[in-house]
Design a protein around this motif. Structure first.
Motif, PDB file in Angstrom:
ATOM      1  N   GLU A   1       0.803  -1.216   0.000  1.00 30.18           N
ATOM      2  CA  GLU A   1       0.000   0.000   0.000  1.00 30.18           C
ATOM      3  C   GLU A   1       0.842   1.275   0.000  1.00 30.18           C
ATOM      4  N   ILE A   2       2.005   1.247   0.642  1.00 28.48           N
ATOM      5  CA  ILE A   2       2.915   2.400   0.670  1.00 28.48           C
ATOM      6  C   ILE A   2       3.992   2.255  -0.403  1.00 28.48           C
ATOM      7  N   ILE A   3       4.386   1.031  -0.699  1.00 19.54           N
ATOM      8  CA  ILE A   3       5.448   0.789  -1.685  1.00 19.54           C
ATOM      9  C   ILE A   3       5.040   1.292  -3.066  1.00 19.54           C
ATOM     10  N   ASP A   4       3.808   1.011  -3.492  1.00 16.92           N
ATOM     11  CA  ASP A   4       3.382   1.399  -4.838  1.00 16.92           C
ATOM     12  C   ASP A   4       3.430   2.910  -5.062  1.00 16.92           C
ATOM     13  N   PRO A   5       2.847   3.738  -4.172  1.00 10.14           N
ATOM     14  CA  PRO A   5       2.963   5.191  -4.408  1.00 10.14           C
ATOM     15  C   PRO A   5       4.400   5.706  -4.293  1.00 10.14           C
ATOM     16  N   PHE A   6       5.206   5.052  -3.470  1.00 12.15           N
ATOM     17  CA  PHE A   6       6.623   5.429  -3.392  1.00 12.15           C
ATOM     18  C   PHE A   6       7.300   5.202  -4.739  1.00 12.15           C
ATOM     19  N   LEU A   7       7.068   4.034  -5.342  1.00 12.05           N
ATOM     20  CA  LEU A   7       7.684   3.731  -6.634  1.00 12.05           C
ATOM     21  C   LEU A   7       7.209   4.692  -7.723  1.00 12.05           C
ATOM     22  N   GLU A   8       5.963   5.118  -7.646  1.00 10.24           N
ATOM     23  CA  GLU A   8       5.430   6.053  -8.632  1.00 10.24           C
ATOM     24  C   GLU A   8       6.068   7.433  -8.519  1.00 10.24           C
ATOM     25  N   SER A   9       6.516   7.807  -7.316  1.00 19.79           N
ATOM     26  CA  SER A   9       6.971   9.185  -7.099  1.00 19.79           C
ATOM     27  C   SER A   9       8.476   9.353  -6.925  1.00 19.79           C
ATOM     28  N   VAL A  10       9.193   8.309  -6.551  1.00 18.36           N
ATOM     29  CA  VAL A  10      10.605   8.482  -6.184  1.00 18.36           C
ATOM     30  C   VAL A  10      11.483   8.883  -7.365  1.00 18.36           C
ATOM     31  N   GLY A  11      11.145   8.464  -8.561  1.00 14.45           N
ATOM     32  CA  GLY A  11      11.960   8.802  -9.724  1.00 14.45           C
ATOM     33  C   GLY A  11      12.107  10.301  -9.929  1.00 14.45           C
ATOM     34  N   ARG A  12      11.106  11.048  -9.548  1.00 17.00           N
ATOM     35  CA  ARG A  12      11.129  12.506  -9.716  1.00 17.00           C
ATOM     36  C   ARG A  12      12.262  13.154  -8.932  1.00 17.00           C
ATOM     37  N   VAL A  13      12.571  12.642  -7.735  1.00 21.20           N
ATOM     38  CA  VAL A  13      13.575  13.297  -6.881  1.00 21.20           C
ATOM     39  C   VAL A  13      14.985  12.752  -7.082  1.00 21.20           C
ATOM     40  N   LEU A  14      15.131  11.757  -7.960  1.00 22.61           N
ATOM     41  CA  LEU A  14      16.456  11.179  -8.199  1.00 22.61           C
ATOM     42  C   LEU A  14      17.243  11.980  -9.224  1.00 22.61           C
ATOM     43  N   ALA A  15      18.531  12.139  -8.966  1.00 20.26           N
ATOM     44  CA  ALA A  15      19.459  12.671  -9.955  1.00 20.26           C
ATOM     45  C   ALA A  15      19.513  11.688 -11.128  1.00 20.26           C
ATOM     46  N   PRO A  16      20.027  12.112 -12.284  1.00 20.00           N
ATOM     47  CA  PRO A  16      20.025  11.238 -13.469  1.00 20.00           C
ATOM     48  C   PRO A  16      20.607   9.846 -13.239  1.00 20.00           C
ATOM     49  N   ASP A  17      21.679   9.720 -12.468  1.00 17.86           N
ATOM     50  CA  ASP A  17      22.265   8.404 -12.201  1.00 17.86           C
ATOM     51  C   ASP A  17      21.894   7.886 -10.814  1.00 17.86           C
ATOM     52  N   GLY A  18      20.827   8.417 -10.241  1.00 17.95           N
ATOM     53  CA  GLY A  18      20.453   8.055  -8.879  1.00 17.95           C
ATOM     54  C   GLY A  18      19.949   6.629  -8.749  1.00 17.95           C
ATOM     55  N   VAL A  19      20.053   6.113  -7.538  1.00 26.67           N
ATOM     56  CA  VAL A  19      19.596   4.755  -7.236  1.00 26.67           C
ATOM     57  C   VAL A  19      18.683   4.775  -6.014  1.00 26.67           C
ATOM     58  N   VAL A  20      17.870   3.738  -5.931  1.00 26.87           N
ATOM     59  CA  VAL A  20      16.975   3.548  -4.796  1.00 26.87           C
ATOM     60  C   VAL A  20      17.324   2.227  -4.135  1.00 26.87           C
ATOM     61  N   TYR A  21      17.347   2.234  -2.803  1.00 28.61           N
ATOM     62  CA  TYR A  21      17.521   1.002  -2.039  1.00 28.61           C
ATOM     63  C   TYR A  21      16.235   0.776  -1.266  1.00 28.61           C
ATOM     64  N   LEU A  22      15.497  -0.257  -1.658  1.00 25.87           N
ATOM     65  CA  LEU A  22      14.179  -0.533  -1.105  1.00 25.87           C
ATOM     66  C   LEU A  22      14.181  -1.889  -0.436  1.00 25.87           C
ATOM     67  N   LEU A  23      13.838  -1.908   0.851  1.00 30.04           N
ATOM     68  CA  LEU A  23      13.741  -3.178   1.565  1.00 30.04           C
ATOM     69  C   LEU A  23      12.341  -3.743   1.371  1.00 30.04           C
ATOM     70  N   VAL A  24      12.277  -5.007   0.973  1.00 31.91           N
ATOM     71  CA  VAL A  24      10.987  -5.670   0.801  1.00 31.91           C
ATOM     72  C   VAL A  24      11.027  -7.038   1.469  1.00 31.91           C
ATOM     73  N   SER A  25       9.852  -7.543   1.761  1.00 31.21           N
ATOM     74  CA  SER A  25       9.710  -8.842   2.413  1.00 31.21           C
ATOM     75  C   SER A  25       9.078  -9.833   1.447  1.00 31.21           C
ATOM     76  N   SER A  26       9.396 -11.103   1.629  1.00 33.12           N
ATOM     77  CA  SER A  26       8.733 -12.141   0.838  1.00 33.12           C
ATOM     78  C   SER A  26       7.220 -12.127   1.089  1.00 33.12           C
ATOM     79  N   LEU A  27       6.791 -11.570   2.222  1.00 34.50           N
ATOM     80  CA  LEU A  27       5.363 -11.469   2.525  1.00 34.50           C
ATOM     81  C   LEU A  27       4.652 -10.504   1.577  1.00 34.50           C
ATOM     82  N   THR A  28       5.409  -9.593   0.946  1.00 29.13           N
ATOM     83  CA  THR A  28       4.826  -8.612   0.029  1.00 29.13           C
ATOM     84  C   THR A  28       4.999  -9.013  -1.425  1.00 29.13           C
ATOM     85  N   ASP A  29       5.620 -10.165  -1.697  1.00 27.56           N
ATOM     86  CA  ASP A  29       5.856 -10.662  -3.050  1.00 27.56           C
ATOM     87  C   ASP A  29       6.911  -9.803  -3.752  1.00 27.56           C
ATOM     88  N   VAL A  30       8.158 -10.174  -3.566  1.00 31.72           N
ATOM     89  CA  VAL A  30       9.283  -9.411  -4.104  1.00 31.72           C
ATOM     90  C   VAL A  30       9.182  -9.269  -5.623  1.00 31.72           C
TER      91      VAL A  30
END
Length: 198
Positions: free
Chosen positions: A135-164
């Protein structure tokens, strides 16, 4: 009175656990490894949902990056600030300018939770990821690209309970490639840190 106030803050703020340590270790290792090759890159890092500030503090200590810690929870913002971190009260990445960060780290609320078992407090918000855990991961993925520099990276922790795989697919829809860079298995779940890049 001071002790009671402090205890109240601690019970309203997610404190470091195995997931926090896994994310901190992965980000510090990845950013530290890249520092020699790309001295001008990865210099501004955002931790979304900082909680106690543990991960942001680890990144600040292990790298030369300017680290911004953010959280929607005002108690978490206060606790992270007490660690000496630069903090912002924010809902995901909404207040930040385009292209501001070389890296973004996030340990989101990911536990699948039935709507009728949720309760409305700060700790629940730090843990509950809604029915599918995303529920929080999806809107984060939709919006995080906007604040990244051109070569920026995201480190996202996920659980097998959420279906990696579902998270990686959703990241792909948002324009990212995903690679697992760290994981740790427990009897009831496996935690994975995904590195997302464009």
């Amino acid at each position: 009175m001071e002790l009671q106030d402090r205890r109240g803050i601690e019970t309203d703020v997610y404190q470091p656990a195995e997931d926090s340590q896994l994310l901190a270790d992965a980000v510090c290792e990845r950013l530290g490894r890249d520092a020699g090759d790309t001295a001008e890159k990865r210099r501004t890092v955002l931790e979304v949902g900082t909680g106690s500030g543990y991960v942001a503090d680890r990144i600040a200590e292990a790298t030369d990056a300017r680290v911004i810690a953010s959280d929607l929870n005002p108690h978490a913002v206060r606790q992270a600030r007490e660690r000496g971190l630069e903090t912002v009260r924010a809902d995901l990445v909404s207040p930040f300018v385009d292209g501001a960060f070389d890296a973004v780290a996030f340990n989101p609320p990911y536990l699948p939770t039935e709507p009728d078992t949720e309760w409305d407090d700060w700790m629940e918000r730090a843990l509950s990821g809604g029915e599918d855990g995303r529920e929080i991961i999806d809107p984060f993925l939709e919006s995080v690209g906007r604040v990244l520099a051109p070569d920026g990276v995201v480190y996202l922790l996920v659980s097998s309970l959420t279906d990696v795989d579902a998270v990686a697919e959703r990241a792909g829809e948002a324009g990212f490639s995903a690679a697992a860079v760290a994981d740790h298995s427990f009897p009831f779940e496996t935690l994975t840190v995904l590195e997302l890049f464009r």
